[in-house]
Motif scaffolding. Sequence first.
Motif, PDB file in Angstrom:
ATOM      1  N   GLY A   1       0.817  -1.208   0.000  1.00  0.00           N
ATOM      2  CA  GLY A   1       0.000   0.000   0.000  1.00  0.00           C
ATOM      3  C   GLY A   1       0.854   1.263   0.000  1.00  0.00           C
ATOM      4  O   GLY A   1       0.553   2.231  -0.705  1.00  0.00           O
ATOM      5  N   LEU A   2       1.927   1.223   0.771  1.00  0.00           N
ATOM      6  CA  LEU A   2       2.846   2.360   0.776  1.00  0.00           C
ATOM      7  C   LEU A   2       3.481   2.562  -0.592  1.00  0.00           C
ATOM      8  O   LEU A   2       3.785   3.694  -0.989  1.00  0.00           O
ATOM      9  CB  LEU A   2       3.933   2.159   1.827  1.00  0.00           C
ATOM     10  CG  LEU A   2       3.547   2.393   3.286  1.00  0.00           C
ATOM     11  CD1 LEU A   2       4.685   1.983   4.211  1.00  0.00           C
ATOM     12  CD2 LEU A   2       3.164   3.856   3.507  1.00  0.00           C
ATOM     13  N   GLY A   3       3.661   1.445  -1.319  1.00  0.00           N
ATOM     14  CA  GLY A   3       4.230   1.528  -2.664  1.00  0.00           C
ATOM     15  C   GLY A   3       3.322   2.241  -3.644  1.00  0.00           C
ATOM     16  O   GLY A   3       3.767   2.631  -4.739  1.00  0.00           O
ATOM     17  N   ALA A   4       2.049   2.405  -3.292  1.00  0.00           N
ATOM     18  CA  ALA A   4       1.120   3.188  -4.111  1.00  0.00           C
ATOM     19  C   ALA A   4       0.896   4.577  -3.520  1.00  0.00           C
ATOM     20  O   ALA A   4       0.813   5.567  -4.243  1.00  0.00           O
ATOM     21  CB  ALA A   4      -0.220   2.453  -4.229  1.00  0.00           C
ATOM     22  N   PHE A   5       0.831   4.635  -2.192  1.00  0.00           N
ATOM     23  CA  PHE A   5       0.515   5.898  -1.506  1.00  0.00           C
ATOM     24  C   PHE A   5       1.652   6.912  -1.630  1.00  0.00           C
ATOM     25  O   PHE A   5       1.431   8.082  -1.962  1.00  0.00           O
ATOM     26  CB  PHE A   5       0.221   5.589  -0.035  1.00  0.00           C
ATOM     27  CG  PHE A   5      -0.150   6.780   0.782  1.00  0.00           C
ATOM     28  CD1 PHE A   5      -1.405   7.366   0.645  1.00  0.00           C
ATOM     29  CD2 PHE A   5       0.741   7.320   1.693  1.00  0.00           C
ATOM     30  CE1 PHE A   5      -1.747   8.470   1.412  1.00  0.00           C
ATOM     31  CE2 PHE A   5       0.401   8.420   2.468  1.00  0.00           C
ATOM     32  CZ  PHE A   5      -0.859   9.001   2.325  1.00  0.00           C
ATOM     33  N   LEU A   6       2.875   6.464  -1.363  1.00  0.00           N
ATOM     34  CA  LEU A   6       4.007   7.389  -1.392  1.00  0.00           C
ATOM     35  C   LEU A   6       4.294   7.938  -2.791  1.00  0.00           C
ATOM     36  O   LEU A   6       4.588   9.129  -2.933  1.00  0.00           O
ATOM     37  CB  LEU A   6       5.250   6.711  -0.802  1.00  0.00           C
ATOM     38  CG  LEU A   6       5.167   6.366   0.691  1.00  0.00           C
ATOM     39  CD1 LEU A   6       6.437   5.669   1.156  1.00  0.00           C
ATOM     40  CD2 LEU A   6       4.908   7.633   1.517  1.00  0.00           C
ATOM     41  N   PRO A   7       4.214   7.121  -3.850  1.00  0.00           N
ATOM     42  CA  PRO A   7       4.385   7.698  -5.194  1.00  0.00           C
ATOM     43  C   PRO A   7       3.325   8.740  -5.549  1.00  0.00           C
ATOM     44  O   PRO A   7       3.626   9.707  -6.260  1.00  0.00           O
ATOM     45  CB  PRO A   7       4.294   6.482  -6.122  1.00  0.00           C
ATOM     46  CG  PRO A   7       4.757   5.342  -5.289  1.00  0.00           C
ATOM     47  CD  PRO A   7       4.219   5.635  -3.915  1.00  0.00           C
ATOM     48  N   PHE A   8       2.098   8.560  -5.061  1.00  0.00           N
ATOM     49  CA  PHE A   8       1.070   9.571  -5.320  1.00  0.00           C
ATOM     50  C   PHE A   8       1.479  10.896  -4.696  1.00  0.00           C
ATOM     51  O   PHE A   8       1.380  11.958  -5.317  1.00  0.00           O
ATOM     52  CB  PHE A   8      -0.272   9.099  -4.752  1.00  0.00           C
ATOM     53  CG  PHE A   8      -1.453   9.936  -5.171  1.00  0.00           C
ATOM     54  CD1 PHE A   8      -2.244   9.562  -6.244  1.00  0.00           C
ATOM     55  CD2 PHE A   8      -1.781  11.098  -4.486  1.00  0.00           C
ATOM     56  CE1 PHE A   8      -3.338  10.330  -6.638  1.00  0.00           C
ATOM     57  CE2 PHE A   8      -2.864  11.878  -4.864  1.00  0.00           C
ATOM     58  CZ  PHE A   8      -3.645  11.492  -5.951  1.00  0.00           C
ATOM     59  N   ILE A   9       1.959  10.841  -3.445  1.00  0.00           N
ATOM     60  CA  ILE A   9       2.434  12.058  -2.782  1.00  0.00           C
ATOM     61  C   ILE A   9       3.618  12.643  -3.537  1.00  0.00           C
ATOM     62  O   ILE A   9       3.713  13.863  -3.741  1.00  0.00           O
ATOM     63  CB  ILE A   9       2.826  11.758  -1.321  1.00  0.00           C
ATOM     64  CG1 ILE A   9       1.583  11.371  -0.507  1.00  0.00           C
ATOM     65  CG2 ILE A   9       3.509  12.967  -0.684  1.00  0.00           C
ATOM     66  CD1 ILE A   9       1.888  10.981   0.916  1.00  0.00           C
ATOM     67  N   ALA A  10       4.532  11.770  -3.971  1.00  0.00           N
ATOM     68  CA  ALA A  10       5.701  12.242  -4.710  1.00  0.00           C
ATOM     69  C   ALA A  10       5.289  12.915  -6.014  1.00  0.00           C
ATOM     70  O   ALA A  10       5.873  13.934  -6.414  1.00  0.00           O
ATOM     71  CB  ALA A  10       6.645  11.077  -4.990  1.00  0.00           C
ATOM     72  N   GLY A  11       4.283  12.385  -6.693  1.00  0.00           N
ATOM     73  CA  GLY A  11       3.798  13.000  -7.925  1.00  0.00           C
ATOM     74  C   GLY A  11       3.217  14.378  -7.672  1.00  0.00           C
ATOM     75  O   GLY A  11       3.469  15.320  -8.438  1.00  0.00           O
ATOM     76  N   ALA A  12       2.447  14.511  -6.583  1.00  0.00           N
ATOM     77  CA  ALA A  12       1.898  15.824  -6.242  1.00  0.00           C
ATOM     78  C   ALA A  12       3.009  16.812  -5.900  1.00  0.00           C
ATOM     79  O   ALA A  12       2.966  17.979  -6.304  1.00  0.00           O
ATOM     80  CB  ALA A  12       0.927  15.681  -5.068  1.00  0.00           C
ATOM     81  N   ALA A  13       4.023  16.336  -5.163  1.00  0.00           N
ATOM     82  CA  ALA A  13       5.149  17.205  -4.815  1.00  0.00           C
ATOM     83  C   ALA A  13       5.918  17.622  -6.062  1.00  0.00           C
ATOM     84  O   ALA A  13       6.338  18.775  -6.203  1.00  0.00           O
ATOM     85  CB  ALA A  13       6.075  16.484  -3.840  1.00  0.00           C
ATOM     86  N   CYS A  14       6.093  16.688  -6.990  1.00  0.00           N
ATOM     87  CA  CYS A  14       6.796  16.987  -8.241  1.00  0.00           C
ATOM     88  C   CYS A  14       6.048  18.058  -9.032  1.00  0.00           C
ATOM     89  O   CYS A  14       6.663  18.968  -9.601  1.00  0.00           O
ATOM     90  CB  CYS A  14       6.948  15.715  -9.062  1.00  0.00           C
ATOM     91  SG  CYS A  14       7.804  15.949 -10.637  1.00  0.00           S
ATOM     92  N   SER A  15       4.727  17.972  -9.055  1.00  0.00           N
ATOM     93  CA  SER A  15       3.933  18.981  -9.742  1.00  0.00           C
ATOM     94  C   SER A  15       4.166  20.360  -9.137  1.00  0.00           C
ATOM     95  O   SER A  15       4.359  21.349  -9.864  1.00  0.00           O
ATOM     96  CB  SER A  15       2.448  18.631  -9.655  1.00  0.00           C
ATOM     97  OG  SER A  15       1.648  19.678 -10.156  1.00  0.00           O
ATOM     98  N   ALA A  16       4.174  20.431  -7.804  1.00  0.00           N
ATOM     99  CA  ALA A  16       4.398  21.718  -7.139  1.00  0.00           C
ATOM    100  C   ALA A  16       5.775  22.283  -7.472  1.00  0.00           C
ATOM    101  O   ALA A  16       5.934  23.480  -7.718  1.00  0.00           O
ATOM    102  CB  ALA A  16       4.240  21.557  -5.627  1.00  0.00           C
ATOM    103  N   VAL A  17       6.792  21.410  -7.502  1.00  0.00           N
ATOM    104  CA  VAL A  17       8.145  21.860  -7.835  1.00  0.00           C
ATOM    105  C   VAL A  17       8.190  22.405  -9.259  1.00  0.00           C
ATOM    106  O   VAL A  17       8.750  23.486  -9.525  1.00  0.00           O
ATOM    107  CB  VAL A  17       9.152  20.706  -7.661  1.00  0.00           C
ATOM    108  CG1 VAL A  17      10.512  21.078  -8.244  1.00  0.00           C
ATOM    109  CG2 VAL A  17       9.315  20.357  -6.184  1.00  0.00           C
TER     110      VAL A  17
END
Length: 263
Positions: A84-100
């Motif tokens: 589950g973390l393998g799906a949850f953390l990439p979603f957060i990383a994608g959102a963070a990447c968008s902000a950057v």
Amino acid sequence: MDLRSPSPAERSGGGYFASMRRIVDADRTGESDAQLGMVLTFIAGAINAGGFLAVGQYTSHMSGIFSAMADNAALGAFGLVGLGLGAFLPFIAGAACSAVLINWGRRHHSGIQYALPIMLEALLLCLFGVIGALFYPSPGLVLSAVPLLCFIMGLQNATVTKLSGARIRTTHVTGLVTDLGIEFGKLLFWNRSRDERYGSPVIADRPKMRLLSLLLGSFFVGGIIGALGFSHLGFLFALPLAALLFVIAVPTLANAPGAQERQ
């Protein structure tokens, strides 16, 4: 909505580029938000439904994934919690990447900040399609494909959240349905008295209801087409979806100051 006939310039290639630039322009309008929102909800619906057929898991439903992690933790199934973390953390990383990307684009290249994450999403969808076509049905494919799709969904959802001022979500419909239900409640409310003691009358935002309905429809149609596309073409169906994003992002990036100087 402008219903006038397009001018000769607008029917030409220049008109196409201008139209695409308006969709992802830094100066947002309600119309451009609606246009981009419909395209992205269509793609999100296609990825979510078609991706389920491809990898056996929905990749934008973070509420369900997070709840499953809690259930598995309570049951002591910590291996499933890790998945589950393998799906949850990439979603957060994608959102963070968008902000950057958006903040970098805003500071360094005026007008392209929203085209950058859309272009990245297109490239990652191409990567997903090619990897899936080459390595299916490898056991390790799902372990790499699910995080990649979750990253893409986080990237897209954060992008449309930023550009619309949090008025539009694309990768899941919970917020859309909730907002639509609120407006239906306003529509059904009976303003029996005009007495000022009761405050302003309750009035439904009909344009917002139309927009929410269009977004829901786009997600649903995208889900149908995505399911059919992935079932017939497999992972390669991600390529037409990526092409649609390229069509939107390239005109704005090509018009960036740095790109014009290189030309």
